[in-house]
Scaffold this active site. Structure first.
Site, PDB file in Angstrom:
ATOM      1  N   CYS A   1       0.834  -1.205   0.000  1.00 58.60           N
ATOM      2  CA  CYS A   1       0.000   0.000   0.000  1.00 58.60           C
ATOM      3  C   CYS A   1       0.865   1.250   0.000  1.00 58.60           C
ATOM      4  O   CYS A   1       1.415   1.639   1.036  1.00 58.60           O
ATOM      5  CB  CYS A   1      -0.927  -0.005   1.220  1.00 58.60           C
ATOM      6  SG  CYS A   1      -1.948   1.476   1.366  1.00 58.60           S
TER       7      CYS A   1
ATOM      8  N   CYS B   1      -0.464   4.079   2.195  1.00 59.65           N
ATOM      9  CA  CYS B   1      -0.233   3.851   3.624  1.00 59.65           C
ATOM     10  C   CYS B   1       1.216   4.130   4.025  1.00 59.65           C
ATOM     11  O   CYS B   1       1.483   4.731   5.066  1.00 59.65           O
ATOM     12  CB  CYS B   1      -0.558   2.397   3.985  1.00 59.65           C
ATOM     13  SG  CYS B   1      -2.180   1.808   3.457  1.00 59.65           S
ATOM     14  N   ASP B   2       2.167   3.669   3.201  1.00 60.65           N
ATOM     15  CA  ASP B   2       3.566   3.635   3.625  1.00 60.65           C
ATOM     16  C   ASP B   2       4.511   4.507   2.807  1.00 60.65           C
ATOM     17  O   ASP B   2       5.700   4.600   3.129  1.00 60.65           O
ATOM     18  CB  ASP B   2       4.070   2.183   3.569  1.00 60.65           C
ATOM     19  CG  ASP B   2       3.271   1.263   4.480  1.00 60.65           C
ATOM     20  OD1 ASP B   2       2.852   1.732   5.560  1.00 60.65           O
ATOM     21  OD2 ASP B   2       3.060   0.097   4.117  1.00 60.65           O
TER      22      ASP B   2
END
Length: 307
Positions: A133, A136-137
């Site tokens: 992701c 997300c990261d």
């Protein structure tokens, strides 16, 4: 006592929320069950550019708007992981890790999950450089070098997102051309930060024991081996359906997907399937919403015809 509903929707992604909207507007009692926050994978998407009505919208924002619509006519929402479903003919029993429910109609919209490469280092460096992701990261890799594995829409869309953060993005693809939409390909090829390694498979993710430092690559044309240095590896090589709780119903195919007819009906009367969990070609928000509308309306018709 076991709670009873006319319709239970398992999964609160775009398809599930649309099903809940249509069924609840038909004055049916509806419960959506999800193991996480509503919206599903939309919450991991930065910019959604292919959903009608919005030139561009953040995934979490679209999730919130859909949820407000889905619950606007009385549909309820509950957290829970579905463990099993029993078909009792005229009704179904849904067992979660928290409760048990009875329903006349079940709509399955559990979607799919990211497929793993299954190579050495993938598990070891999960959360320490290996990610599925970018939204997300990605921020952890600002001004660093990253690798994206894959060549479809998700891989290229997330490569473009990462190019705004990373100093360099290397896309490794097993074929000699991308499968992503032409508009995404054009953007990626025009981006100076994005490089491509063609006809190659990642055979190992390497690290220093604490974090990722690169990957080993095998060329599928000449069997030559090489290494690509990077601080992070983002993997987008497809999805697998999340259908384990439903396999005992006999509604899945050999790969775990759920085949349906054009009414979204499965082999079992009163059980429908929608969205990414279906055996179909295009898995997009728009197609999930279409599936959800059809299933929600046909849930009403099924209940009417069986009363």
């Amino acid at each position: 006592m076991m709670k009873k509903y006319d319709v239970i929707v398992i999964g609160a992604g775009p398809g599930g929320m649309t099903s809940a909207l249509y069924a609840s507007r038909a004055n049916l009692s509806v419960l959506m069950i999800d193991r996480g926050i509503y919206g599903g994978q939309m919450n991991n998407t930065a910019d959604i550019e292919n959903y009608p009505g919005f030139k561009s919208i953040l995934g979490p924002d679209l999730s919130k708007k859909m949820y407000e619509s889905a619950t606007g006519f009385g549909a309820e929402y509950a957290y829970g992981t579905v463990q099993a479903v029993e078909d009792k003919g005229s009704f179904k029993i849904v067992r979660t890790d928290n409760d048990e429910y009875e329903t006349s109609v079940l709509i399955i919209g559990t979607g799919s999950q990211y497929r793993k490469l299954g190579v050495p280092g993938e598990e070891e460096y999960g959360g320490r450089g290996v990610s599925y992701c970018a939204v997300c990261d990605g921020a952890f890799f600002r001004n660093k070098e990253v690798i994206v594995v894959g060549g479809g829409d998700s891989a290229i869309q997330e490569s473009l997102y990462l190019s705004n953060l990373a100093s360099k993005v290397t896309v490794i693809h097993r074929r000699d051309q991308l499968r992503a939409q032409k508009v995404l390909q054009d953007r990626a090829f025009a981006d100076d930060k994005i490089n491509f390694v063609w006809n190659s498979n990642v055979t190992e993710i390497t690290g220093d024991g604490n974090k990722v430092n690169g990957v080993k690559v095998l060329n599928t044309k000449d069997n030559s081996e090489s290494t690509v240095d990077a601080n992070g590896v983002f993997i987008y090589v497809g999805n697998t359906p999340m259908t384990d709780p439903f396999k005992s119903l006999g509604i899945t195919d050999e790969k775990g997907w759920i085949p349906t007819n054009e009414r979204m009906e499965t082999k079992v009367p009163g059980i429908f399937a929608i969205g990414d969990v279906r055996a179909k070609e295009l898995r997009q928000i728009a197609t999930a919403v279409g599936d959800g509308g059809i299933a929600g309306q046909n849930a009403f018709e099924y209940i009417q015809s069986n009363n």
